[in-house]
Scaffold this motif. Structure first.
Motif, PDB file in Angstrom:
ATOM      1  N   LEU A 137     -18.243  15.994 -15.244  1.00  0.00           N
ATOM      2  CA  LEU A 137     -18.148  14.580 -14.884  1.00  0.00           C
ATOM      3  C   LEU A 137     -19.206  14.252 -13.832  1.00  0.00           C
ATOM      4  O   LEU A 137     -19.686  15.136 -13.116  1.00  0.00           O
ATOM      5  N   TRP A 138     -19.547  12.967 -13.736  1.00  0.00           N
ATOM      6  CA  TRP A 138     -20.510  12.496 -12.739  1.00  0.00           C
ATOM      7  C   TRP A 138     -20.019  11.156 -12.214  1.00  0.00           C
ATOM      8  O   TRP A 138     -19.576  10.318 -12.999  1.00  0.00           O
ATOM      9  N   VAL A 139     -20.083  10.954 -10.898  1.00  0.00           N
ATOM     10  CA  VAL A 139     -19.612   9.717 -10.277  1.00  0.00           C
ATOM     11  C   VAL A 139     -20.810   8.963  -9.724  1.00  0.00           C
ATOM     12  O   VAL A 139     -21.627   9.526  -8.986  1.00  0.00           O
ATOM     13  N   ARG A 140     -20.901   7.682 -10.069  1.00  0.00           N
ATOM     14  CA  ARG A 140     -22.017   6.855  -9.618  1.00  0.00           C
ATOM     15  C   ARG A 140     -21.511   5.678  -8.782  1.00  0.00           C
ATOM     16  O   ARG A 140     -20.418   5.171  -9.012  1.00  0.00           O
ATOM     17  N   HIS A 141     -22.363   5.256  -7.850  1.00  0.00           N
ATOM     18  CA  HIS A 141     -22.107   4.046  -7.066  1.00  0.00           C
ATOM     19  C   HIS A 141     -23.205   3.049  -7.387  1.00  0.00           C
ATOM     20  O   HIS A 141     -24.371   3.264  -7.050  1.00  0.00           O
ATOM     21  N   GLU A 142     -22.852   1.986  -8.087  1.00  0.00           N
ATOM     22  CA  GLU A 142     -23.824   0.978  -8.493  1.00  0.00           C
ATOM     23  C   GLU A 142     -23.673  -0.253  -7.601  1.00  0.00           C
ATOM     24  O   GLU A 142     -22.562  -0.726  -7.343  1.00  0.00           O
ATOM     25  N   VAL A 143     -24.816  -0.784  -7.144  1.00  0.00           N
ATOM     26  CA  VAL A 143     -24.837  -2.006  -6.338  1.00  0.00           C
ATOM     27  C   VAL A 143     -25.737  -3.009  -7.029  1.00  0.00           C
ATOM     28  O   VAL A 143     -26.927  -2.747  -7.250  1.00  0.00           O
ATOM     29  N   GLU A 144     -25.179  -4.154  -7.393  1.00  0.00           N
ATOM     30  CA  GLU A 144     -25.954  -5.187  -8.065  1.00  0.00           C
ATOM     31  C   GLU A 144     -25.408  -6.556  -7.693  1.00  0.00           C
ATOM     32  O   GLU A 144     -24.199  -6.789  -7.804  1.00  0.00           O
ATOM     33  N   ASP A 145     -26.312  -7.429  -7.260  1.00  0.00           N
ATOM     34  CA  ASP A 145     -25.933  -8.788  -6.840  1.00  0.00           C
ATOM     35  C   ASP A 145     -24.816  -8.744  -5.798  1.00  0.00           C
ATOM     36  O   ASP A 145     -23.819  -9.462  -5.881  1.00  0.00           O
ATOM     37  N   GLU A 146     -25.002  -7.878  -4.815  1.00  0.00           N
ATOM     38  CA  GLU A 146     -24.053  -7.737  -3.708  1.00  0.00           C
ATOM     39  C   GLU A 146     -22.684  -7.213  -4.152  1.00  0.00           C
ATOM     40  O   GLU A 146     -21.733  -7.211  -3.377  1.00  0.00           O
ATOM     41  N   GLY A 147     -22.572  -6.795  -5.387  1.00  0.00           N
ATOM     42  CA  GLY A 147     -21.313  -6.245  -5.879  1.00  0.00           C
ATOM     43  C   GLY A 147     -21.381  -4.738  -5.962  1.00  0.00           C
ATOM     44  O   GLY A 147     -22.423  -4.158  -6.283  1.00  0.00           O
ATOM     45  N   HIS A 148     -20.277  -4.076  -5.635  1.00  0.00           N
ATOM     46  CA  HIS A 148     -20.208  -2.617  -5.675  1.00  0.00           C
ATOM     47  C   HIS A 148     -19.331  -2.179  -6.839  1.00  0.00           C
ATOM     48  O   HIS A 148     -18.289  -2.785  -7.118  1.00  0.00           O
ATOM     49  N   GLU A 149     -19.750  -1.116  -7.496  1.00  0.00           N
ATOM     50  CA  GLU A 149     -18.977  -0.597  -8.619  1.00  0.00           C
ATOM     51  C   GLU A 149     -19.049   0.927  -8.645  1.00  0.00           C
ATOM     52  O   GLU A 149     -20.129   1.509  -8.440  1.00  0.00           O
ATOM     53  N   ILE A 150     -17.910   1.560  -8.857  1.00  0.00           N
ATOM     54  CA  ILE A 150     -17.844   3.016  -9.007  1.00  0.00           C
ATOM     55  C   ILE A 150     -17.727   3.336 -10.487  1.00  0.00           C
ATOM     56  O   ILE A 150     -16.857   2.796 -11.173  1.00  0.00           O
ATOM     57  N   CYS A 151     -18.602   4.197 -10.986  1.00  0.00           N
ATOM     58  CA  CYS A 151     -18.600   4.575 -12.401  1.00  0.00           C
ATOM     59  C   CYS A 151     -18.356   6.082 -12.514  1.00  0.00           C
ATOM     60  O   CYS A 151     -19.083   6.883 -11.906  1.00  0.00           O
ATOM     61  N   VAL A 152     -17.347   6.456 -13.272  1.00  0.00           N
ATOM     62  CA  VAL A 152     -17.088   7.861 -13.588  1.00  0.00           C
ATOM     63  C   VAL A 152     -17.594   8.105 -14.993  1.00  0.00           C
ATOM     64  O   VAL A 152     -17.191   7.417 -15.934  1.00  0.00           O
ATOM     65  N   GLU A 153     -18.485   9.062 -15.161  1.00  0.00           N
ATOM     66  CA  GLU A 153     -19.128   9.314 -16.445  1.00  0.00           C
ATOM     67  C   GLU A 153     -18.874  10.747 -16.917  1.00  0.00           C
ATOM     68  O   GLU A 153     -18.785  11.672 -16.104  1.00  0.00           O
ATOM     69  N   GLU A 250     -33.571  10.239   0.811  1.00  0.00           N
ATOM     70  CA  GLU A 250     -32.251  10.627   1.283  1.00  0.00           C
ATOM     71  C   GLU A 250     -31.186  10.135   0.300  1.00  0.00           C
ATOM     72  O   GLU A 250     -31.341   9.083  -0.326  1.00  0.00           O
ATOM     73  N   PRO A 251     -30.118  10.889   0.121  1.00  0.00           N
ATOM     74  CA  PRO A 251     -29.058  10.438  -0.803  1.00  0.00           C
ATOM     75  C   PRO A 251     -28.422   9.152  -0.322  1.00  0.00           C
ATOM     76  O   PRO A 251     -28.198   8.966   0.877  1.00  0.00           O
ATOM     77  N   HIS A 252     -28.136   8.264  -1.270  1.00  0.00           N
ATOM     78  CA  HIS A 252     -27.513   6.992  -0.913  1.00  0.00           C
ATOM     79  C   HIS A 252     -26.014   7.145  -0.679  1.00  0.00           C
ATOM     80  O   HIS A 252     -25.356   6.196  -0.257  1.00  0.00           O
ATOM     81  N   LEU A 253     -25.492   8.332  -0.954  1.00  0.00           N
ATOM     82  CA  LEU A 253     -24.086   8.628  -0.703  1.00  0.00           C
ATOM     83  C   LEU A 253     -23.976   9.810   0.243  1.00  0.00           C
ATOM     84  O   LEU A 253     -24.669  10.822   0.063  1.00  0.00           O
ATOM     85  N   LYS A 254     -23.152   9.696   1.247  1.00  0.00           N
ATOM     86  CA  LYS A 254     -22.895  10.791   2.179  1.00  0.00           C
ATOM     87  C   LYS A 254     -21.527  11.378   1.847  1.00  0.00           C
ATOM     88  O   LYS A 254     -20.493  10.894   2.321  1.00  0.00           O
ATOM     89  N   LEU A 255     -21.528  12.410   1.010  1.00  0.00           N
ATOM     90  CA  LEU A 255     -20.289  13.002   0.524  1.00  0.00           C
ATOM     91  C   LEU A 255     -20.045  14.353   1.182  1.00  0.00           C
ATOM     92  O   LEU A 255     -21.001  15.071   1.523  1.00  0.00           O
ATOM     93  N   ASN A 256     -18.783  14.693   1.352  1.00  0.00           N
ATOM     94  CA  ASN A 256     -18.439  15.967   1.989  1.00  0.00           C
ATOM     95  C   ASN A 256     -19.025  17.152   1.229  1.00  0.00           C
ATOM     96  O   ASN A 256     -19.520  18.102   1.821  1.00  0.00           O
ATOM     97  N   GLY A 257     -18.968  17.105  -0.088  1.00  0.00           N
ATOM     98  CA  GLY A 257     -19.504  18.198  -0.892  1.00  0.00           C
ATOM     99  C   GLY A 257     -20.934  18.003  -1.309  1.00  0.00           C
ATOM    100  O   GLY A 257     -21.463  18.792  -2.103  1.00  0.00           O
ATOM    101  N   PHE A 258     -21.574  16.949  -0.822  1.00  0.00           N
ATOM    102  CA  PHE A 258     -22.951  16.550  -1.102  1.00  0.00           C
ATOM    103  C   PHE A 258     -23.139  16.092  -2.541  1.00  0.00           C
ATOM    104  O   PHE A 258     -23.674  15.023  -2.781  1.00  0.00           O
ATOM    105  N   PHE A 259     -22.705  16.884  -3.518  1.00  0.00           N
ATOM    106  CA  PHE A 259     -22.932  16.545  -4.918  1.00  0.00           C
ATOM    107  C   PHE A 259     -22.012  15.404  -5.361  1.00  0.00           C
ATOM    108  O   PHE A 259     -20.825  15.395  -5.030  1.00  0.00           O
ATOM    109  N   PRO A 260     -22.530  14.464  -6.158  1.00  0.00           N
ATOM    110  CA  PRO A 260     -21.698  13.361  -6.655  1.00  0.00           C
ATOM    111  C   PRO A 260     -20.945  13.735  -7.929  1.00  0.00           C
ATOM    112  O   PRO A 260     -20.714  12.889  -8.787  1.00  0.00           O
ATOM    113  N   CYS A 261     -20.578  14.974  -8.040  1.00  0.00           N
ATOM    114  CA  CYS A 261     -19.870  15.437  -9.229  1.00  0.00           C
ATOM    115  C   CYS A 261     -18.888  16.534  -8.828  1.00  0.00           C
ATOM    116  O   CYS A 261     -19.150  17.307  -7.900  1.00  0.00           O
TER     117      CYS A 261
END
Length: 434
Positions: A137-153, A250-261
């Motif tokens: 699986l892969w988790v994404r954080h999309e930002v568009e037109d000031e809107g935030h969306e989390i996508c699990v792929e 630099e990564p746009h996400l600061k995650l505890n495990g670093f990887f977005p998956c």
């Protein structure tokens, strides 16, 4: 490969080191990928490139497709319904802030799973785990037109890669591929690398070079790798044909495990490695023998005919031949001279014996049944079938059967639960931070 290349360092904008590391990792997993391709073609009953390899092992058995049927039994036993996110405070001390925060994150996670159609994602992950031995699986954080969306792929096995290592905690980088059109690449990378994207290798094929024309996409796309490198603390975007970074920073996400998956869901792994071993490799000998016995059984059944010897010529011989060849199901009388009927009627036809042929067929059927039972014991399907309950049984009997029937598939089911929970944790962390 030098240490400098492995760390993706060197010339500031050069993507050579990253692409070299990706190719090295692809070579490491190439044998596994080839095995998975064979499995996919056998299960789908298609493909010409590996047809000779498959036929050489007597796999294509249209009369008894045990491979397909057995894995269809395993699917619902491993995963039956969509996961339901649950978020709760680590310590049950009743503090209202912790409880409210947990409830808020839980509702957000449920919303993310619902919007991303988590059932389809988990179904694909289950199939990868069952057939290939790995689901990602892969988790994404999309930002568009000031809107935030989390996508699990869900990531296809060909679109997910990581550094070869003995265990997951030693993995230094992971990479996920996305297929992008030239227009999408211009929109995403023109600000960071100008027109460099135009040199990418665009193709209509997604997986292999020999796919049929009708199975190809209409729009050419390029395979863009998003590489998260833990040691450097950076994210790089690269593609074949472009010798500079499409983007890097630099990564746009600061995650505890670093990887977005999450750590991929694994079945059996090679000892001291993260290379999966598909269950197919253990069952292939049984399938081959069962298919061969099935072929021999049906070959003998085709030889089962009522054949006999009759007197050649004469009134009796012609009459018996006419009677045997007749397609009429009802009684039929064939006239013969009275003198001929005075002979012993049992001498009209001498039937060829069928006892030996019937015994051979029965022996092959029993041998095949034994092999099928051995396969069921090895794969755990026998445990699933023994776990089937009867509505008339007592509650205790049903609970015992349910517990016993899930023993062999529990580990795969637990892996799917774990990877779904890890995805919830990553999504909740992004929501809390962003």
């Amino acid at each position: 490969m030098t240490d400098e290349e492995e760390n993706f360092e060197g010339e500031t904008k050069s993507s050579k080191a990253i692409l070299t590391a990706i190719r090295k990792a692809e070579d490491t997993f190439r044998e596994w990928q080839t095995t998975c391709q064979v499995i996919d073609e056998i299960y789908s009953l298609e493909g010409d490139t590996l047809r000779s390899f498959v036929d050489g092992y007597d796999w294509r058995d249209s009369e008894l497709d045990l491979f397909w049927s057995s894995f269809e039994v395993m699917k619902p036993a491993i995963y039956a319904r969509p996961p339901q996110p649950v978020v709760s405070p680590l310590f049950k001390d009743g503090k209202p802030v912790n409880a409210t925060t947990a409830e808020l994150l839980e509702r957000c996670a449920i919303s993310v799973f619902k919007r991303t159609n988590i059932n389809d994602i988990m179904t694909h992950t289950r199939d990868d785990l069952l057939f290939a031995g790995r689901g990602a699986l892969w988790v994404r954080h999309e930002v568009e037109d000031e809107g935030h969306e989390i996508c699990v792929e869900h990531k296809d096995r060909l679109d997910f890669l990581h550094e070869p290592a003995r265990k997951w905690c030693e993995v230094g980088w992971v990479a996920a591929a996305s297929w992008m059109t030239k227009r999408e690449m211009r929109k995403r990378f023109s600000k960071t690398s100008g027109d460099a994207y135009q040199g990418a290798s665009f193709t209509k094929r997604r997986d292999r070079e020999d796919y049929e024309a009708e199975s190809r996409a209409n729009t050419p796309k390029a395979k863009v790798w998003e590489v998260w490198h833990k040691a450097e603390g950076k994210v790089h975007w690269v593609t074949e044909g472009v010798d500079v970074y499409l983007d890097s920073g630099e990564p746009h996400l600061k995650l505890n495990g670093f990887f977005p998956c999450p750590r991929p869901a694994y079945a059996t792994l090679r000892r001291r490695s993260l290379i999966p071993v598909p269950d197919w490799e253990r069952y292939s000998v049984h399938f081959s023998k069962i298919s061969e016995l099935t072929r021999r059984i049906y070959s003998l059944l085709d030889k089962v005919r009522m054949k006999g010897l009759i007197p050649a010529g004469g009134d009796v011989g012609d009459a018996v031949e006419q009677l045997i060849r007749s397609d009429v199901d009802d009684s039929m009388f064939v006239p013969v001279p009275q003198a001929a009927m005075m002979q012993d009627a049992t001498g009209f036809v001498q039937w060829l014996p069928l006892n030996e042929l019937a015994q051979a067929i029965q022996g092959l059927i029993e041998a095949r049944a034994t092999l099928i039972q051995n396969f069921y014991e090895l794969s755990g399907i026998s445990d699933i079938m023994r776990g089937a309950t009867d509505a008339n049984e007592t509650l205790g009997a049903q609970q015992l059967k349910s517990q016993y029937g899930s023993v062999r598939v529990r580990e795969k089911s637990t892996e799917l639960q774990r990877v779904a929970a890890d995805a919830v944790a990553i999504a909740a962390e992004i929501i809390a931070e962003k």
